[in-house]
Design a protein around this motif. Structure first.
Motif, PDB file in Angstrom:
ATOM      1  N   HIS A  64       0.856  -1.193   0.000  1.00 38.92           N
ATOM      2  CA  HIS A  64       0.000   0.000   0.000  1.00 38.92           C
ATOM      3  C   HIS A  64       0.882   1.230   0.000  1.00 38.92           C
ATOM      4  CE1 HIS A  64       0.727  -0.796   4.258  1.00 38.92           C
ATOM      5  NE2 HIS A  64       0.215   0.362   4.624  1.00 38.92           N
ATOM      6  N   HIS A  66       1.097   3.860   2.188  1.00 41.54           N
ATOM      7  CA  HIS A  66       1.552   4.547   3.405  1.00 41.54           C
ATOM      8  C   HIS A  66       3.066   4.714   3.368  1.00 41.54           C
ATOM      9  CE1 HIS A  66      -2.245   3.503   5.922  1.00 41.54           C
ATOM     10  NE2 HIS A  66      -2.381   4.635   5.257  1.00 41.54           N
ATOM     11  N   HIS A 128      -7.624  -0.742   4.943  1.00 40.57           N
ATOM     12  CA  HIS A 128      -6.538   0.005   5.598  1.00 40.57           C
ATOM     13  C   HIS A 128      -6.195   1.226   4.749  1.00 40.57           C
ATOM     14  CE1 HIS A 128      -2.992   0.739   8.033  1.00 40.57           C
ATOM     15  NE2 HIS A 128      -2.245   0.684   6.953  1.00 40.57           N
ATOM     16  N   ASP A 147      -0.516  -4.261   5.750  1.00 36.80           N
ATOM     17  CA  ASP A 147      -1.167  -3.787   6.983  1.00 36.80           C
ATOM     18  C   ASP A 147      -2.648  -4.151   6.990  1.00 36.80           C
ATOM     19  OD1 ASP A 147       1.266  -2.760   7.667  1.00 36.80           O
ATOM     20  OD2 ASP A 147       0.648  -0.645   7.636  1.00 36.80           O
TER      21      ASP A 147
HETATM   22 FE   LIG Z   1      -0.157   1.229   6.659  1.00 36.44          FE
END
Ligand SMILES: [Fe+2]
Length: 209
Positions: A64, A66, A128, A147
């Motif tokens: 992802h 992040h 998430h 995550d």
């Molecule tokens: Fe994350």
């Protein structure tokens, strides 16, 4: 020879919504002596490049957008020539950290990434973050969950671009459908199995995180 899985733990920060937190991340490397894939180029391109060694890096796959999972990705890509792959629904997160760089390719549900005779199937598991994915390697009996799923419950959904009902649906429909013995290799902390986590889904829904 079957692919092996190496783990590198790197340390750095995660920033979102104006806050910054210290974090340790799991970087997973799947491959053999000739070639490999890096799952999440977190924090430390030196450490990850050392673990890749002289092998051909097929791709840098981002679970992802992040920033703790992609902060070292452009640096590692420049060093190795490997493409960075990210689900397009997380591009706005990537751009917060790397406004002047872009992933070189996209991840899509059902896509198969081949490395060292092993197939990694992309499972789009939003919640998430909108573009969160897991990588399922049936021949290795493992899923790399980023995550989305941890030992003890779902990934966090309290910050921007996260949604709790969405992550629950992703976990129920995509991850808990995998064989119970599947080892879940997470983005942070300890591994678990699908069979160890599946009985707790209703507890997580009741507590709301
Ligand atoms: Fe994350």
């Amino acid at each position: 020879m079957a692919a092996r899985i190496d783990q590198v733990v790197t340390s750095g920060t995660f920033s979102l919504d104006g806050g910054t937190w210290e974090v340790d991340n799991n970087v997973w490397i799947v491959g053999d002596d000739e070639e490999c894939v890096v799952i999440d180029a977190a924090h430390d391109a030196d450490a990850i490049a050392a673990a890749v060694g002289g092998r051909r890096l097929v791709a840098i796959v981002s679970t992802h957008g992040h920033d703790d999972h992609i902060d070292a990705a452009p640096d590692l890509a420049v060093r190795t020539g490997a493409p960075v792959l990210l689900h397009p629904d997380d591009l706005m997160l990537w751009k917060q950290r790397h406004p002047d760089a872009s992933p070189s390719g996209e991840l899509a549900d059902g896509q198969v990434i081949e490395v060292a005779g092993t197939e990694l199937t992309v499972l789009h598991t939003p919640g998430h973050s909108p573009g969160a994915v897991c990588l399922y390697a049936p021949s290795l009996g493992t899923v790399f969950s980023g995550d989305t799923l941890f030992q003890g419950g779902p990934g966090a959904t309290g910050r921007s671009f996260s949604d709790f009902p969405t992550i629950i649906t992703s976990i129920r429909e995509r991850l808990l459908a995998l064989p119970a013995g599947t080892v879940v290799r997470t983005g942070h902390g300890d591994s678990t199995t699908i069979g160890d986590e599946a009985p707790h889904l209703d507890e997580w829904i009741a507590r709301g995180h």
